[in-house]
Structure formats: structure tokens, C-alpha cells
Design a protein around this motif. Structure first.
Motif, PDB file in Angstrom:
ATOM      1  N   ALA A 175       0.844  -1.199   0.000  1.00  0.00           N
ATOM      2  CA  ALA A 175       0.000   0.000   0.000  1.00  0.00           C
ATOM      3  C   ALA A 175       0.877   1.246   0.000  1.00  0.00           C
ATOM      4  O   ALA A 175       1.581   1.512   0.968  1.00  0.00           O
ATOM      5  N   GLY A 176       0.873   1.977  -1.119  1.00  0.00           N
ATOM      6  CA  GLY A 176       1.636   3.223  -1.201  1.00  0.00           C
ATOM      7  C   GLY A 176       2.978   3.023  -1.864  1.00  0.00           C
ATOM      8  O   GLY A 176       3.710   2.079  -1.555  1.00  0.00           O
ATOM      9  N   LEU A 177       3.306   3.906  -2.802  1.00  0.00           N
ATOM     10  CA  LEU A 177       4.630   3.868  -3.444  1.00  0.00           C
ATOM     11  C   LEU A 177       5.624   4.495  -2.465  1.00  0.00           C
ATOM     12  O   LEU A 177       5.984   3.891  -1.487  1.00  0.00           O
ATOM     13  N   GLY A 178       6.015   5.724  -2.689  1.00  0.00           N
ATOM     14  CA  GLY A 178       6.766   6.464  -1.673  1.00  0.00           C
ATOM     15  C   GLY A 178       8.071   5.828  -1.239  1.00  0.00           C
ATOM     16  O   GLY A 178       8.560   4.863  -1.824  1.00  0.00           O
ATOM     17  N   VAL A 179       8.590   6.378  -0.144  1.00  0.00           N
ATOM     18  CA  VAL A 179       9.940   6.044   0.327  1.00  0.00           C
ATOM     19  C   VAL A 179      10.046   4.586   0.763  1.00  0.00           C
ATOM     20  O   VAL A 179      11.054   3.938   0.552  1.00  0.00           O
ATOM     21  N   SER A 180       8.984   4.067   1.408  1.00  0.00           N
ATOM     22  CA  SER A 180       9.071   2.692   1.910  1.00  0.00           C
ATOM     23  C   SER A 180       8.447   1.685   0.942  1.00  0.00           C
ATOM     24  O   SER A 180       8.864   0.533   0.899  1.00  0.00           O
ATOM     25  N   GLY A 181       7.451   2.129   0.163  1.00  0.00           N
ATOM     26  CA  GLY A 181       6.717   1.196  -0.693  1.00  0.00           C
ATOM     27  C   GLY A 181       7.552   0.593  -1.802  1.00  0.00           C
ATOM     28  O   GLY A 181       7.488  -0.617  -2.050  1.00  0.00           O
ATOM     29  N   VAL A 182       8.347   1.413  -2.469  1.00  0.00           N
ATOM     30  CA  VAL A 182       9.143   0.919  -3.600  1.00  0.00           C
ATOM     31  C   VAL A 182      10.163  -0.127  -3.138  1.00  0.00           C
ATOM     32  O   VAL A 182      10.216  -1.225  -3.702  1.00  0.00           O
ATOM     33  N   GLY A 223      -2.523   8.192  -5.339  1.00  0.00           N
ATOM     34  CA  GLY A 223      -2.173   9.211  -6.335  1.00  0.00           C
ATOM     35  C   GLY A 223      -1.870   8.612  -7.701  1.00  0.00           C
ATOM     36  O   GLY A 223      -1.524   7.437  -7.833  1.00  0.00           O
ATOM     37  N   ASP A 224      -2.006   9.455  -8.717  1.00  0.00           N
ATOM     38  CA  ASP A 224      -1.696   9.043 -10.093  1.00  0.00           C
ATOM     39  C   ASP A 224      -0.986  10.206 -10.781  1.00  0.00           C
ATOM     40  O   ASP A 224      -1.366  10.649 -11.851  1.00  0.00           O
ATOM     41  N   ASP A 225       0.047  10.730 -10.116  1.00  0.00           N
ATOM     42  CA  ASP A 225       0.766  11.883 -10.674  1.00  0.00           C
ATOM     43  C   ASP A 225       2.022  11.417 -11.422  1.00  0.00           C
ATOM     44  O   ASP A 225       2.292  10.216 -11.510  1.00  0.00           O
ATOM     45  N   ALA A 226       2.786  12.381 -11.920  1.00  0.00           N
ATOM     46  CA  ALA A 226       3.960  12.052 -12.741  1.00  0.00           C
ATOM     47  C   ALA A 226       4.966  11.216 -11.958  1.00  0.00           C
ATOM     48  O   ALA A 226       5.525  10.237 -12.478  1.00  0.00           O
ATOM     49  N   ARG A 227       5.186  11.580 -10.678  1.00  0.00           N
ATOM     50  CA  ARG A 227       6.173  10.846  -9.878  1.00  0.00           C
ATOM     51  C   ARG A 227       5.726   9.395  -9.679  1.00  0.00           C
ATOM     52  O   ARG A 227       6.525   8.462  -9.802  1.00  0.00           O
ATOM     53  N   ALA A 228       4.431   9.230  -9.370  1.00  0.00           N
ATOM     54  CA  ALA A 228       3.894   7.882  -9.166  1.00  0.00           C
ATOM     55  C   ALA A 228       4.027   7.043 -10.438  1.00  0.00           C
ATOM     56  O   ALA A 228       4.379   5.858 -10.384  1.00  0.00           O
ATOM     57  N   ARG A 229       3.790   7.677 -11.586  1.00  0.00           N
ATOM     58  CA  ARG A 229       3.882   6.931 -12.855  1.00  0.00           C
ATOM     59  C   ARG A 229       5.313   6.482 -13.130  1.00  0.00           C
ATOM     60  O   ARG A 229       5.545   5.377 -13.614  1.00  0.00           O
TER      61      ARG A 229
END
Length: 472
Positions: free
Chosen positions: A17-24, A43-49
Motif C-alpha cells: 500500500a503506497g509507493l513512496g519512500v518505503s513502498g518501492v 495518487g496518479d501523478d507524474a512521480r507515481a507513474r
């Protein structure tokens, strides 16, 4: 997926759950262990993509723009620490009997046999500094260590990487502790407790309970702050291993089983022979940089954890001497015309600012920003006698102005409406006008920075730049 190590991840359906610092890193680690990983993200922004593309190239499934629906056949959720417990995803997991772990829980369960012990630190303020001091002390004792967790090296990298450690200095937030039910540290400290993140936890009681999880199952020492009864209460409530001791730290003279201060020295009356009568000198207060009271408390907490691990006294002294604090933590920028300018942009809540103001006798205070639901009456009432003046900036400055009017009506206040990048220079100029030789102009905003700056670092940089322009 109950307690204990999960040795076979092959084909396990895990939702991150969640991309971010820990998710990846979590998604990569689990994929590498053979799990079938799906990442869900609000989120579905440029960074997330960009992050999604990187994971999809490895063979991880990523769903952007929907963090609420539980993917079919999920056997475990590994969540980013910041995701609130009341999210629909977790209600769905609860209904389906699917366990939820945080990144810390995952790291704890992925440790190799005979892995490094964890010395863990939490608290509303001072965590990062204390963990860095602790790592410096452990290094001075010749131990292989790193400052990990909420700072520095990710815990997953520390437990899965090739580097071998003897012991880890681990910073843990209340969010991380909430999602780490089986963590059992060698020894742990709660530095202090003040209202923070209540919007996430729901109440002060729930916040304190999550902080207190750090003591569960401790083997050697539960370190608490004698000046903060709530931390001692958490020790009393904790279920620890037989023989684990409660160790207090105090800025006063220590009693038995405490560390404290005597005539400019940090002393240990906990980890010595015959602690009723004996004390061990560890370091001088002057070895702590900066030697502000709350930072001396941080040093005592770090020393207590190191001593619990068996570190000799001279390593405490050497570690504290070798330690350099991070930028924007009561950092002395310059003296201009007999006035000291100090950057404590990291003081983003009232508790941190209270400690910062207490370090100086006569202060022109630069404050304001995003209050995050905080109130300022107690802070202002306690500091009123030290204030030469106040310069207020940022969106929620009126809350501080009103507290000053109630509790320090004689203190001159400059209220700056502008929110452009030049606002900090004007704030420093106004502070200079109010200050007298011997005063300290202190940036300790008691608020978050995002209304005007990218983060507290940028806010501190702007202050330091403005002070340099004064000096020029």
C-alpha cells in the motif's frame, strides 16, 4: 501469516500500500523473494507513474489512483507508515482476515538468523539526533552499526543488504510502531510525549499507546524520561522480558538506575557495580553539541541505550565528541552586532519550540507557518519572560499573535503578511531592529513550512541566507 518468520514467499500474494519512500523498496524486496506483488496507490501523478514504470519493468503489478480496494487473493498487506488506520483498504483487510504489516514489521521478519540487535528510539521530538548520537557512540566502541529506520539507511536495505552489522540504531515514528506488532528490541527509549499527529491516531491515548509499543518484549532496558511521567507510565504498562530494567534519564542528579548530570558531567548510576553508592563519569556536558538542555537529554538517552548494550564509558565520550548535528537544529548561523542568529527550522511543533526557546535567556522569536491543529497558549505563557520581541510569518501566524496578546501583551510583535520568498529577509531585518546586544534571534517556527517553503530545510536555508546578507 501469523507470528514468526515467513521463510517461503514463493507465490504469496502480497499487496503493498503506497509507493513512496518505503513502498518501492518493499515491493522490490518482496518481488525478489518470489512473492506475487501488487502495489496500490491513491495518487496518479507524474512521480507515481515513474515509480510504477520502474516496478512494472520488474514484473510487479501497480494500480494507480485506487488505494481503497483490496486486490483479489491478497494474503498480506505491507503498508507505507503514513497510511491512516481508518482507510477502507484496512477495513476490507480486517473483514477478510488479511494481516497488515508496516515496512518495519516486514524488515523485522526478514532478518537473517543471528542478525544485528536493534536499539530503538521514539518520541515526539529529538528522535533523529538521539539515534545519530547513538550510532556515533556505537561506532566509537568499534561496533559495526548504522542509523536506520525513519532516517538514513532504509531498514529493509539494512536487513537484506550484504553489509553485516553488530547492532542497529533505529529511529521509529508512531506510524511505524502502529504497524509493527511483533517488533522486539534489545532496548528502547521513548524520549518525550506531546500532542502530535493526533489527526492520524485519533486521540492522545492512541498516540501514546503506539509510541509505547517500542517497549514490548525489550530484553535489557526500557529507557524513559524522568521529567515526562507519560514515558514512565508506558514502561510500567509494557510486557517485557524477565530481567529487563527501567532506566531513567534526568537533567538533574541521577538516582540509582538513572543517568543524569552532576557538576557539568554526564554520569551513569544504572550500568555500574553497586549503583546505590557508585556513579560512572561518561562525558562532559561540553562534549554535547549544542549543549542546550533538550539536547543534553538526547545525549543521556543515547548513552543509556549504548550502556545497556555494554558500551564502555570512554566510547560514550568519544561518540558525543565526534557527533555533528544535522543542519537546521539549533544551528548557530552568525553573530551580527553582538546578536546571535540561530536556525532551528526543524522545530516544527510547539514541543520542539518550547525546548528551543528554553535554551536562551533573551530571544527575538521568528515563528509561524502551518499550525497543523496546534494551539500556542501554553508555549507562549511558558516563554513570555524570555521574549524581547516576536516576528510572525506564514499562514497561521494569527494563532500565535493571539496567544502573545493573551500571555505576553508587553512583547512587541511584527506581523508580516507577505508570503513571497523575500518574506524571510524582511523577517530577519525586523528581528534585527528589535534585538539588543546579547540577545538571540531564533527561528523556531512551531509550525510546518509548506505554506511558504518546500520543507523546513529550505526555510532554514532562507533564514541563514538572510542573516548572511545582514552581516554583509
Amino acid at each position: 501469516m501469523g507470528s514468526g518468520q515467513v521463510t517461503d514467499w514463493q507465490g504469496k500474494h502480497v499487496t503493498v500500500a503506497g509507493l513512496g519512500v518505503s513502498g518501492v523498496p518493499a515491493a522490490k524486496a518482496l518481488h525478489g523473494l518470489g512473492a506475487k506483488v501488487t502495489v496500490v496507490n491513491d495518487g496518479d501523478d507524474a512521480r507515481a507513474r515513474t515509480q510504477a514504470a520502474e516496478l512494472e519493468a520488474l514484473g510487479v503489478t501497480v494500480r494507480l489512483g485506487d488505494g481503497d480496494t483490496l486486490p483479489d487473493s491478497t494474503e498480506l498487506i505491507v503498508t507505507a507508515p503514513g497510511w491512516k488506520p481508518d482507510k477502507p483498504l484496512f477495513a476490507a483487510a480486517d473483514a477478510a482476515g488479511v494481516p497488515v504489516w508496516g515496512d518495519v514489521e516486514l524488515a523485522w521478519r526478514l532478518r537473517k538468523p543471528g542478525a544485528a540487535d536493534w536499539l530503538a528510539v521514539t518520541g515526539t521530538n529529538g528522535k533523529t539526533t538521539t539515534v545519530q548520537m547513538l550510532a556515533s557512540i556505537l561506532e566509537a566502541a568499534g561496533l559495526r552499526t548504522a542509523a536506520v529506520g525513519n532516517i538514513g539507511v532504509s531498514l529493509l536495505d539494512a536487513v537484506l543488504g550484504d553489509e553485516e552489522y553488530d547492532v542497529l540504531a533505529v529511529e521509529l515514528s508512531s506510524y511505524q510502531l502502529h504497524w509493527a506488532p511483533s517488533l522486539r528490541a534489545h532496548s528502547a527509549a521513548v524520549l518525550n510525549l506531546a500532542p502530535d499527529h493526533l489527526d492520524w491516531h485519533g486521540s492522545m491515548k492512541a498516540y501514546a499507546r503506539d509510541k509505547g509499543r517500542i517497549y514490548e518484549g525489550n530484553r535489557v532496558a526500557c529507557v524513559y524520561n524522568t521529567a515526562d511521567k507519560a514515558t514512565e507510565d508506558l514502561v510500567r504498562e509494557a510486557d517485557v522480558e524477565e530481567g529487563c530494567r527501567a532506566i531513567g534519564f534526568t537533567l538533574g542528579t541521577p538516582g540509582p538506575s538513572q543517568l543524569g548530570v552532576v557538576e557539568g558531567l554526564l554520569v551513569d548510576r544504572a550500568f555500574v557495580e553497586n549503583r546505590q553508592k557508585n556513579a560512572q563519569e561518561l562525558a562532559e556536558v561540553a562534549d554535547v553539541k549544542p549543549a542546550a538542555p533538550h539536547n543534553v537529554a538526547n545525549a543521556l538517552a543515547a548513552a543509556a541505550l549504548a550502556r545497556a548494550y555494554g558500551v564502555p564509558a570512554n566510547a560514550v565520550r568519544d561518540g558525543l565528541r565526534n557527533f555533528t548535528p544535522d543542519a537546521h537544529r539549533i544551528a548557530h548561523v552568525a553573530d551580527v552586532d553582538g546578536v546571535a542568529y540561530v536556525d532551528d527550522s526543524k522545530a516544527t511543533n510547539t514541543h520542539a519550540t518550547q525546548a528551543s526557546l528554553a535554551a536562551y535567556d533573551s530571544v527575538v522569536w521568528i515563528a509561524g507557518g502551518l499550525a497543523k491543529g496546534a494551539t500556542f497558549d501554553e508555549l507562549v505563557a511558558g516563554a513570555a519572560g524570555r521574549l524581547r520581541g516576536a516576528v510572525l510569518i506564514g499562514r497561521d501566524r494569527a494563532l500565535i499573535r493571539e496567544a502573545l496578546a493573551r500571555h505576553a501583551p508587553e512583547v512587541p510583535v511584527v506581523d508580516l503578511e507577505r508570503t513571497d520568498t523575500g518574506a524571510m529577509l524582511q523577517a530577519v531585518q525586523e528581528a534585527r531592529r528589535l534585538a539588543r546586544p546579547g540577545d538571540t534571534v531564533l527561528l523556531a517556527p512551531a509550525c510546518a513550512s509548506m505554506d511558504m517553503f518546500a520543507n523546513y530545510n529550505k526555510r532554514g536555508d532562507a533564514f541563514a541566507q538572510a542573516v548572511r546578507e545582514l552581516g554583509a
